[in-house]
Design an enzyme around this catalytic site. Structure first.
Site, PDB file in Angstrom:
ATOM      1  N   LYS A  74       0.870  -1.171   0.000  1.00 57.48           N
ATOM      2  CA  LYS A  74       0.000   0.000   0.000  1.00 57.48           C
ATOM      3  C   LYS A  74       0.907   1.221   0.000  1.00 57.48           C
ATOM      4  O   LYS A  74       1.565   1.504   0.992  1.00 57.48           O
ATOM      5  CB  LYS A  74      -0.916   0.038   1.217  1.00 57.48           C
ATOM      6  CG  LYS A  74      -1.818   1.270   1.240  1.00 57.48           C
ATOM      7  CD  LYS A  74      -2.474   1.483   2.589  1.00 57.48           C
ATOM      8  CE  LYS A  74      -3.314   2.766   2.581  1.00 57.48           C
ATOM      9  NZ  LYS A  74      -2.483   3.983   2.379  1.00 57.48           N
ATOM     10  N   GLY A 117      -2.384   5.015  14.130  1.00 60.04           N
ATOM     11  CA  GLY A 117      -2.700   4.234  12.942  1.00 60.04           C
ATOM     12  C   GLY A 117      -2.209   2.810  13.050  1.00 60.04           C
ATOM     13  O   GLY A 117      -2.917   1.861  12.677  1.00 60.04           O
ATOM     14  N   GLY A 118      -1.002   2.639  13.573  1.00 56.75           N
ATOM     15  CA  GLY A 118      -0.451   1.299  13.709  1.00 56.75           C
ATOM     16  C   GLY A 118      -1.219   0.454  14.703  1.00 56.75           C
ATOM     17  O   GLY A 118      -1.458  -0.732  14.474  1.00 56.75           O
ATOM     18  N   GLU A 151       6.390  -0.588  13.351  1.00 60.45           N
ATOM     19  CA  GLU A 151       7.356   0.316  13.984  1.00 60.45           C
ATOM     20  C   GLU A 151       6.632   1.634  14.161  1.00 60.45           C
ATOM     21  O   GLU A 151       6.275   2.299  13.194  1.00 60.45           O
ATOM     22  CB  GLU A 151       8.597   0.453  13.101  1.00 60.45           C
ATOM     23  CG  GLU A 151       9.746   1.132  13.795  1.00 60.45           C
ATOM     24  CD  GLU A 151       9.799   2.620  13.489  1.00 60.45           C
ATOM     25  OE1 GLU A 151       9.296   3.409  14.336  1.00 60.45           O
ATOM     26  OE2 GLU A 151      10.310   2.982  12.433  1.00 60.45           O
ATOM     27  N   CYS A 175      12.373   8.438  12.807  1.00 58.57           N
ATOM     28  CA  CYS A 175      11.829   7.672  13.927  1.00 58.57           C
ATOM     29  C   CYS A 175      12.826   7.560  15.068  1.00 58.57           C
ATOM     30  O   CYS A 175      12.444   7.266  16.200  1.00 58.57           O
ATOM     31  CB  CYS A 175      11.389   6.288  13.466  1.00 58.57           C
ATOM     32  SG  CYS A 175      12.549   5.465  12.371  1.00 58.57           S
ATOM     33  N   GLU A 185       5.678  11.328  21.867  1.00 59.02           N
ATOM     34  CA  GLU A 185       6.428  11.798  20.709  1.00 59.02           C
ATOM     35  C   GLU A 185       5.728  12.959  20.025  1.00 59.02           C
ATOM     36  O   GLU A 185       4.518  12.935  19.800  1.00 59.02           O
ATOM     37  CB  GLU A 185       6.611  10.664  19.704  1.00 59.02           C
ATOM     38  CG  GLU A 185       7.405  11.067  18.475  1.00 59.02           C
ATOM     39  CD  GLU A 185       7.480   9.973  17.425  1.00 59.02           C
ATOM     40  OE1 GLU A 185       8.414  10.007  16.606  1.00 59.02           O
ATOM     41  OE2 GLU A 185       6.596   9.096  17.419  1.00 59.02           O
TER      42      GLU A 185
END
Length: 504
Positions: A182, A243-244, A263, A300, A389
């Site tokens: 995607k 989202g993860g 991640e 990240c 974060e």
């Protein structure tokens, strides 16, 4: 630039359009329209991947290695066009895109070399013991086998190295798993040109067309359809915690749950121990400022938190950090939404009574300027929001009252991708106390450096305890990443003619 996006999906070797489309939002240059994949498109790609697995999953390692090397060749053949569309869409400088392209082709070639050795297969053989008493032992052989079609979500902040042909795709293909990608809507043209390179490699190598498909789209429904498709066996994801986590929950709630290798980010704390900050606090501050603001803080491994023991050396460190930060110019962020989220995070920090602003300035639209704050260890321990974060060039200095409070701060951390110790020889005692704590908190521990920059190698771990990633036993960078898309299979008393070629 000679490349002009088609705006279509690549599904089983065909470029296919959809009725609905979305417009790209480039940092410069012209926008283009791209198709939005439907559930039917997702199903077509997944069915093609399953069909391809019957040949690709059982192909020889040397054939897969040649395929990976050919993908790298095809990417390099499109180098100038990749840089041009990548800089337009993301606003990243040309040098960054060129370096990231090299990293992308480098990890493809690394996996090609790696799978030609059989170490990753971990083959084992327990010979039969027919005369053993009280019971005989059968002949047992074990080897790692590919799991089947894998879904990969492209990342916003790495349009090449963590996206269409990035580490997840490279390691899955190396393992023998077809991939359905995607593409990320922040850089759809960049994703498409890389998909074209993979398509060209498929044709050159005679690989089954369903081995790789590329779907565009900017809707959550498309991603949900992909992770819930019954033919998908695992998901690789790099992105936000929210989202993860939503996709992770979908994977877990399927009738047949599958692993989700996400991640999800990290604040990557750095602990400045007394001897180091006394001897070279200004140098550490300068290095921190450069790492914190690299790529507009959109890494990240961005080191967003510094922990230092309160006192005159902490004062000097803060002053040096402000001096280094305030001369850094505004930078273009990857998308308007990311820039707005950064400003929202900065404003939340500014409005919090527990912190003091050391440096902040206005930034608008798609740009970001650095922000620096400070707070006490006591406030950190009371307010978990200080450890959340903020994606961008924002840092916070936490001033611990003493060594014991610094240790408490370390114990309070959530899972991290990295933790860093800045230390001198005289700090070894405190460092030894911290090490067992940090080992439980992070996937990578470093000393006297800065975590931005992740080497692609055998020993690298890019992952960590939740929420840094959803599987603390995996890495998304380095050759160990291939293990995510393999499973051990034992063969008991199976004739050699039926065993995989990997047994030799």
């Amino acid at each position: 630039m000679t490349f002009q996006p088609r705006g279509k999906h690549l599904i089983a070797g065909e470029w296919i359009a959809s009725d609905a489309s979305f417009a790209s939002t480039p940092a410069s240059g012209s926008a283009h329209r791209f198709a939005i994949a439907t559930p039917a498109d997702v199903d077509l790609a997944c069915v093609a991947a399953e069909e391809a697995f019957w040949s690709y999953g059982y192909s020889a390692r040397k054939e897969r290695a040649a395929f990976l090397n050919t993908i790298a060749d095809e990417i390099e053949a499109r180098a100038d066009d990749i840089t041009a569309i990548g800089t337009q869409e993301t606003g990243l400088p040309e040098a960054r895109l060129q370096g990231e392209r090299g990293r992308t082709t480098g990890q493809l070639r690394l996996f090609a070399e790696y799978i030609l050795k059989d170490d990753y297969l971990d083959p084992r053989h327990d010979v039969a013991l027919p005369d053993r008493v009280p019971l005989p032992r059968p002949d047992l052989k074990m080897v790692q086998r590919p799991i089947g079609p894998v879904a990969v979500f492209g990342a916003s902040n790495f349009p090449l190295a963590f996206s269409t042909a990035g580490g997840d795709t490279a390691s899955a293909l190396a393992a023998g798993c077809p991939v359905v990608v995607k593409g990320h809507p922040a850089h759809p043209g960049t994703g498409e040109i890389i998909a074209q390179a993979i398509h060209a490699a498929i044709k050159k190598c005679g690989v089954a067309s369903g081995t790789f498909s590329f779907l565009q789209g900017d809707t959550r429904e498309m991603g949900q359809a992909l992770v819930q498709h019954p033919l998908i066996n695992a998901v690789g994801f790099t992105g936000s915690l929210g989202g993860g986590r939503a996709l992770f929950d979908l994977c877990a709630s399927r009738p047949v749950p599958i692993p989700f290798f996400g991640e999800l980010g990290s604040v990557n704390p750095m602990f400045l121990l007394p001897g180091a900050v006394s001897a070279r606090g200004a140098d550490i501050a300068s290095g921190w400022a450069a790492s914190l603001t690299m790529g507009a803080g959109q890494f990240c491994t961005n080191p967003g938190v510094v922990v230092v023991i309160d006192g005159p050396d902490a004062d000097a460190f803060q002053m040096a950090a402000v001096d280094a930060i305030e001369v850094i110019a505004s930078q273009t962020m990857l998308t308007d939404d990311i820039a707005q989220a950064y400003r929202d995070g900065r404003d939340r920090m500014t409005s919090t009574s527990e912190v003091t602003a050391l440096f902040s300035s206005d930034c608008a639209q798609r740009t970001a300027t650095p922000s620096l704050f400070t707070s006490t260890g006591a406030q950190w321990l009371k307010n978990s929001a200080l450890g959340q974060e903020v994606f961008g060039p924002l840092g916070i200095v936490i001033r611990a009252a003493d060594e014991q409070e610094l240790i408490k701060i370390a114990k309070s951390l959530e899972g991290q991708l990295t933790c860093t110790l800045h230390m001198n020889d005289g700090d070894i005692g405190l460092a030894k106390t911290l090490m067992p704590i940090l080992e439980r908190k992070a996937g990578r521990i470093m000393t006297n450096g800065f975590p931005t920059g992740v080497e692609v190698s055998d020993a690298m771990v890019h992952g960590g305890p939740y929420p840094a990633s959803t599987n603390f036993g995996a890495t998304s960078v380095g050759t160990l990443a291939i293990c995510r898309f393999l499973r051990p299979l034992c063969y008991q008393n199976v004739p050699s003619g039926l065993l995989p070629d990997d047994f030799g």
